[in-house]
Structure formats: C-alpha cells, structure tokens
Design a protein around this motif. Structure first.
Motif, PDB file in Angstrom:
ATOM      1  N   SER A 301       4.468   5.200  -1.584  1.00 28.81           N
ATOM      2  CA  SER A 301       4.722   4.999  -3.007  1.00 28.81           C
ATOM      3  C   SER A 301       3.997   6.068  -3.810  1.00 28.81           C
ATOM      4  N   LYS A 309       0.347   5.954  -2.008  1.00 25.46           N
ATOM      5  CA  LYS A 309      -0.023   4.838  -1.130  1.00 25.46           C
ATOM      6  C   LYS A 309       0.992   4.695  -0.001  1.00 25.46           C
ATOM      7  N   ILE A 311       3.286   3.149   2.721  1.00 30.64           N
ATOM      8  CA  ILE A 311       3.968   1.870   2.904  1.00 30.64           C
ATOM      9  C   ILE A 311       4.257   1.617   4.380  1.00 30.64           C
ATOM     10  N   ASP A 370       6.221  -3.065  -1.033  1.00 30.93           N
ATOM     11  CA  ASP A 370       5.254  -2.600  -0.037  1.00 30.93           C
ATOM     12  C   ASP A 370       5.567  -3.100   1.371  1.00 30.93           C
ATOM     13  N   LYS A 371       6.620  -3.921   1.514  1.00 32.34           N
ATOM     14  CA  LYS A 371       6.990  -4.424   2.834  1.00 32.34           C
ATOM     15  C   LYS A 371       8.168  -3.649   3.431  1.00 32.34           C
TER      16      LYS A 371
END
Length: 499
Positions: A301, A309, A311, A370-371
C-alpha cells in the motif's frame, strides 16, 4: 519510412545441445544478477562454441529464424521508422513520455525526441551525463535520472571510481525540462547502493521517488548489508534543489544481515538472494504498488507515500530466478511479474530453457484491503525460439488500454517486441510481434528492445543497439486504445486510463 514483409518462421528453433549446457550453468550459478551493470560501457560480447555458431547459421539458412539484422513481424504490426543512435553511443535503456515528447535513457545520458509526427521523430536534445542505467522518468517540469555505477562525484562530468571509496557517488539526478531543447541539471541525491531504477509517486506539491537498488557489500562504505528496503526521496516541485531522502522503509524485516527476503542459493538454487528491489510499479489511483525484488514479489500500500506498507509477499523458487519488473492490469486485480533469468545477457528463449523460465508470471489479486493476496495463475513467454547468440528474456512493457481486456506490449531484448493478451489469467496468448534477427552469429552480443511501451496510438521501443523504433499495431482487439490520449506516461507510474 521503410516497410518490411513478414518472413514465415517454419518451425520452432531447437538448438538444444548448447542450450542444455546453458541451462545447467544457470541452475548451478546460484544467485542470478539483474541487467548487467558494466559501469559505463556495454557488456562485452560472449563467445559461443563452433557447433552453436554452425547451428545458428543453419537455422538462418533454413528460415527457422530471421537472418542477421533482418526485420520480421506479424501481419498486424507495422514498423513505422527507426532512429539510430547519435551522440550517445552507450546502451539504450528506459523511456518516458510527456505531450509530444519521448525521453530515452542511455548509459551515457538521455535523448529527447519530438514525436508529434511518429513517422519522423526529431531529436530535440541529447544530454551527456554518464552513469548506468540512467533509468528515466518525467513529471511536470522535472526529469529524473538514476545512476547505478560508482562515480567520482555527482556531476555529469564525473568519471568511474570504485564503490569501495567513501567519496564515490551513486543516486538520483534531477533536471529542469521546462525548455525541452535545453534541459538543466538542478540537483542530486545520493542513495544507499545507488539507483538501479526509480518510480515516481507524483503529488501536487511534491514528487516522491522510490529508489530501487541492491547488491550490498561489507566493503562498500555507502552500501552495506542489510539492504532490505528502498530509499524514498521527496522532491518539492517549486524547489527541486531541496530534494532529499525522507525515509528508508524496510520491506523485508528479519534478523541479521540477510533480512526477511529470499535467501537464494544454496537454500533455493538458481534463485537470487533478496538484498533490495530491482523495480517497483505504482498504481496511484488505487494506492497500490507491486515490487519486483530479486527473489521476491510484493504487493504493498502507498496510501501514505512516505511509509509504504507491505500487504503480501510471494516467491517462486521453481521457475523464477530474478523478479525484475511488474505491471498491474487496469482493474488492479492482476499483476504481471517478469523473471530476468540470466540477467538480460544470456540466450534463454530456446527449447532447452522452456516456456516457464525467463518468462512472465501472472498473478491474480484476491481479497480486500490489507488481506489481499497474490495468487499465481500462469506463465507467458514468447512462442518463437531465438538463436543461442541472442540475449532474450522478459523485460519492460506496458498496458495497451482497452476496456474489458488485459492487453500488453513488452520488450524481450533480442526476442523483440511482443503484444499479448492476459485477459484470461490462466491462458495468456501472443497476438502480435516484431523482431530482428541476431546481431551476431558467432557470439552473444547484448542488444534488442530494452523497453517497449504503448503511448497515444503507437508503440515506442528503445533498442539497446539499434536505436529508437516506432511501431504501429493494427488489430481490432487493440484499436480501441487509439482513442486514449495521455499527457504524460511513466510506465512504472501507471495511469488510470479510464478514470
């Protein structure tokens, strides 16, 4: 303008004897390097055996492959023109576009073309500024250039200098291109391990630059292990001289010098150890990025561009040697990763290497937020075997913007330029191609298309040895893309074509 008639290729080339030896060497070699980093000079030709030379000559005579330097293409591809190298004799590298201009990187600097008439591009400027790879991007009045060879200083008059010397410099250079005929060098930022490639995350007031670099050494004062992240540079548009590194996010956290990336050989034979990233593609409209990081592919991300970040992280320790680059589809539910087996300097598009190595890996993106996960679906590789004197492997490409379809144009070094369809992730297929015959038949000479991108109705290819090619694809499947007009294109900063 010169047009060439397609030459029928009678069968797939099978120079298997020498190729089997190459495959064994690649597997036994351990970590595989990325594009050869010869400093400021093109990589030297590599000799081949007399039997391989004879096989190549025989294949040319039989019409199995094009003749030396002969141009062939599918019926739906037109070779519009070629502009040879001029003042910059080094290796041609990446491309960027803005309005009626194309910007072509070269290990000796960069060249600016006026492409308002794609049939007759005109050179507007040639800037001498040596330092491989000179990966290039543009945003507004700024041009960005990567330096990934150790230099005596940050000027365009610098000379080579060992990376073991503390005073040596590698990193990012920034130019003002408000006057395309007279680009002006305005600032430089040194980055850890230099800048092999870079990716722009443009905002209204600032441009963030993600710098990918790798291969640290305890003997390099400015590039020591662990090197398991990327440099983030912030460049104020109105004050580019204040450009500076604002973060070094660790993408592969772990214990000790090796971090948490792929350990490479001997744990994973023939796979590169992850010591940084080779290239990153961002999709700002979705706050997403995909990183091709040597032994790993990652999805992350960029909602906070200074603090990306991770993922998801994937590996392919069976068929991928070096994760080289990435391309999203328009819906952001797929990523194409490339494997640069052999570092771009080897002949890997042959029968012995096969269709699954040195290829593209197509991954679906499943889940939400985020999954989200990267799920492997299939490989794609050009279906035409190349000679064992032709460096050939998956390299840089871009989407061809057609709604409801996932179409791409891609460079394959001496394998040429391929247009292919991955709308069905499990069954990708080529729909067009352009290529030249081998540069040499008695040795491997590095050449071919480094980058091939679709921009405003045409395909532009930067050929390492032959110069700047303009192609046109005439096909019902790709024709809708001709209606899409962009004001700027850096392929590693993917636009929202239909937003």
């Amino acid at each position: 303008m010169t047009l060439y008639s397609p030459r029928t290729r009678r069968r797939r080339l099978g120079v298997a004897t020498a190729a089997v030896g190459l495959l064994a060497a690649l597997l036994a070699a351990g970590p595989v390097s990325a594009t050869p980093d010869p400093g400021d000079k093109s990589s030297a030709p590599k000799g081949v055996s007399k039997s391989t030379e004879a096989e190549v000559e025989k294949a040319i005579s039989a019409g199995d492959i094009p003749g030396q330097d002969e141009i062939v293409h599918s019926d739906n591809i037109q070779h519009v023109t070629n502009i040879p190298k001029d003042a910059l004799p080094g290796t041609n590298s990446d491309l960027a576009f803005q309005g009626k201009y194309a910007f072509a990187g070269n290990y000796d600097g960069f060249r600016v073309f006026d492409i308002s008439n794609p049939k007759a591009p005109k050179t507007v400027a040639q800037v001498l500024c040596p330092g491989s790879q000179n990966d290039i991007s543009v945003s507004g009045n700024l041009l960005f250039l990567s330096t990934d060879s150790s230099r005596s200083d940050d000027s365009c008059a610098s000379t080579t200098q060992p990376a073991t010397e503390k005073s040596s410099w590698e990193g990012m250079k920034v130019f003002d291109i408000s006057d395309k005929k007279n680009p002006k060098y305005v600032s430089a930022v040194e980055t850890a391990c230099g800048s092999h490639t870079h990716t722009l995350v443009p905002e209204k007031k600032n441009v963030y630059v993600y710098v990918s670099s790798y291969s640290p050494s305890a003997t390099f004062p400015d590039c020591k292990p662990p090197h398991d992240g990327i440099s983030v540079i912030k460049v104020p548009r109105k004050a580019p001289q204040k450009a500076a590194v604002v973060n070094f996010p660790v993408l592969f956290p772990g214990d000790g010098e090796d971090g948490g990336g792929n350990p490479g050989g001997p744990t994973n034979p023939g796979v590169s150890k992850t010591t940084g990233c080779h290239d990153i593609t961002v999709l700002p409209s979705k706050d997403l990025a995909a990183g091709a990081c040597m032994g790993d592919g990652i999805l992350f991300s960029i909602a906070d561009p200074e603090n990306p970040k991770v993922i998801d992280q994937v590996q392919d320790n069976v068929n991928f040697a070096f994760w080289h680059s990435a391309t999203f589809n328009q819906k952001a539910n797929k990523v194409v990763f490339t494997d640069e087996l052999g570092g771009g300097g080897a002949a890997t598009c042959n029968e012995a290497i096969g269709p699954d190595r040195g290829a593209d890996g197509i991954y679906d993106i499943t889940g939400k937020g985020d999954k989200r996960k990267l799920v492997f679906k299939s490989y794609f590789k050009i279906p035409r075997h190349q000679a064992d004197t032709e460096n050939c492997v998956a390299h840089n490409g871009s989407l061809i913007p057609v709604k409801g379809k996932d179409l791409m144009v891609q460079a394959w070094y001496q394998g040429g330029v391929s247009v292919w369809d991955f709308t069905d992730s499990s069954k990708p297929k080529e729909i067009g191609y352009f290529e030249r015959g081998p540069l040499t038949t008695d040795k491997i000479t590095t050449g071919g298309s480094w980058s091939a991108y679709y921009y405003n109705g045409y395909i532009y290819s930067n050929d390492i040895a032959k110069g700047f090619d303009v192609l046109k694809v005439n096909d019902a499947r790709t024709d809708p893309a001709k209606k899409i007009r962009l004001g700027e294109l850096n392929t590693q900063t993917q636009p929202d074509y239909f937003g």
